[in-house]
Design a protein around this motif. Sequence first.
Motif, PDB file in Angstrom:
ATOM      1  N   MET A   1      -3.040  17.412   1.977  1.00  0.00           N
ATOM      2  CA  MET A   1      -3.132  15.847   1.640  1.00  0.00           C
ATOM      3  C   MET A   1      -4.664  15.557   1.024  1.00  0.00           C
ATOM      4  O   MET A   1      -5.299  15.822   1.832  1.00  0.00           O
TER       5      MET A   1
ATOM      6  N   SER B   1      -6.302  10.214  -1.821  1.00  0.00           N
ATOM      7  CA  SER B   1      -5.796   9.307  -2.715  1.00  0.00           C
ATOM      8  C   SER B   1      -4.735   8.272  -2.310  1.00  0.00           C
ATOM      9  O   SER B   1      -4.131   8.502  -0.926  1.00  0.00           O
ATOM     10  N   SER B   2      -4.292   7.058  -2.976  1.00  0.00           N
ATOM     11  CA  SER B   2      -3.567   6.291  -2.404  1.00  0.00           C
ATOM     12  C   SER B   2      -2.047   6.845  -2.267  1.00  0.00           C
ATOM     13  O   SER B   2      -1.034   6.169  -1.470  1.00  0.00           O
ATOM     14  N   ALA B   3      -1.703   7.997  -3.103  1.00  0.00           N
ATOM     15  CA  ALA B   3      -0.382   8.770  -2.914  1.00  0.00           C
ATOM     16  C   ALA B   3       0.019   8.980  -1.458  1.00  0.00           C
ATOM     17  O   ALA B   3       0.942   8.980  -1.276  1.00  0.00           O
ATOM     18  N   PHE B   4      -1.119   9.240  -0.760  1.00  0.00           N
ATOM     19  CA  PHE B   4      -0.943   9.735   0.523  1.00  0.00           C
ATOM     20  C   PHE B   4      -1.227   8.631   1.767  1.00  0.00           C
ATOM     21  O   PHE B   4      -1.525   8.824   2.674  1.00  0.00           O
ATOM     22  N   GLN B   5      -1.343   7.189   1.199  1.00  0.00           N
ATOM     23  CA  GLN B   5      -1.690   6.100   2.119  1.00  0.00           C
ATOM     24  C   GLN B   5      -0.987   6.031   3.410  1.00  0.00           C
ATOM     25  O   GLN B   5      -1.383   5.473   4.350  1.00  0.00           O
ATOM     26  N   ASP B   6       0.434   6.264   2.987  1.00  0.00           N
ATOM     27  CA  ASP B   6       1.284   5.923   4.280  1.00  0.00           C
ATOM     28  C   ASP B   6       1.312   7.019   5.298  1.00  0.00           C
ATOM     29  O   ASP B   6       1.972   6.663   6.324  1.00  0.00           O
TER      30      ASP B   6
ATOM     31  N   SER C   1      -2.752   1.864   6.291  1.00  0.00           N
ATOM     32  CA  SER C   1      -2.718   2.186   4.502  1.00  0.00           C
ATOM     33  C   SER C   1      -3.530   1.287   3.826  1.00  0.00           C
ATOM     34  O   SER C   1      -4.157   0.015   4.308  1.00  0.00           O
TER      35      SER C   1
ATOM     36  N   THR D   1      -8.632   0.280  -9.879  1.00  0.00           N
ATOM     37  CA  THR D   1      -7.982   1.609  -9.504  1.00  0.00           C
ATOM     38  C   THR D   1      -8.600   2.655 -10.607  1.00  0.00           C
ATOM     39  O   THR D   1      -9.113   2.235 -11.830  1.00  0.00           O
TER      40      THR D   1
ATOM     41  N   ASP E   1      -8.982   6.540  -4.766  1.00  0.00           N
ATOM     42  CA  ASP E   1      -8.533   6.275  -6.250  1.00  0.00           C
ATOM     43  C   ASP E   1      -8.655   4.658  -6.652  1.00  0.00           C
ATOM     44  O   ASP E   1      -8.108   4.129  -7.320  1.00  0.00           O
TER      45      ASP E   1
END
Length: 176
Positions: free
Chosen positions: A1, A4-9, A14, A33, A151
Amino acid sequence: MDASSAFQDTLPLSSDGLLAQLDAWGLTYRLHTHIPLRTVEDAKGVEDQFLVPGERTLRLKNLYLRDKKKRNYLVTLEQSRDIDLKALGAELGVGSLSFGSADRLLQNLGIRPGAVSPLAMINGVQNDVRFYMDAAAQQADVINMHPLVNDRTVAISRADLMAFFDRITCAVNWLP
């Protein structure tokens, strides 16, 4: 991972959760962004677009460090400032410093490499991370930093950043 925010969860808190908390506390910021920024050099390529004429903006570099006694430090500096870890350790009176691992970074600050930020102290205060900030921040109107992911960048006023530290009971140690 990646960071980036794609993996913030997958983070303990978050980026969206952090931003919601800033909003709930009435702290204002501008959110930008952009492509993931992994280094100071990456940041230099996009940060000029965030600048507001007449604002004294501080751009940061952040170091997650450990000493031989396994104490953790987040050191935030003006991005063009040179740093000598041996001299910094002596200045802080902690001996030699080294970079912390990615696993410890996630464990102690709740972030991944590339997203290190003073805002991560929202997690760091619970894990006894010691925070040091460049005294240049005291002269800035606005400070740019990642909101736990790389990001996004928030531009937050110095006053609102200090209010954030007060809210999370984070002691700010100033570096000359």
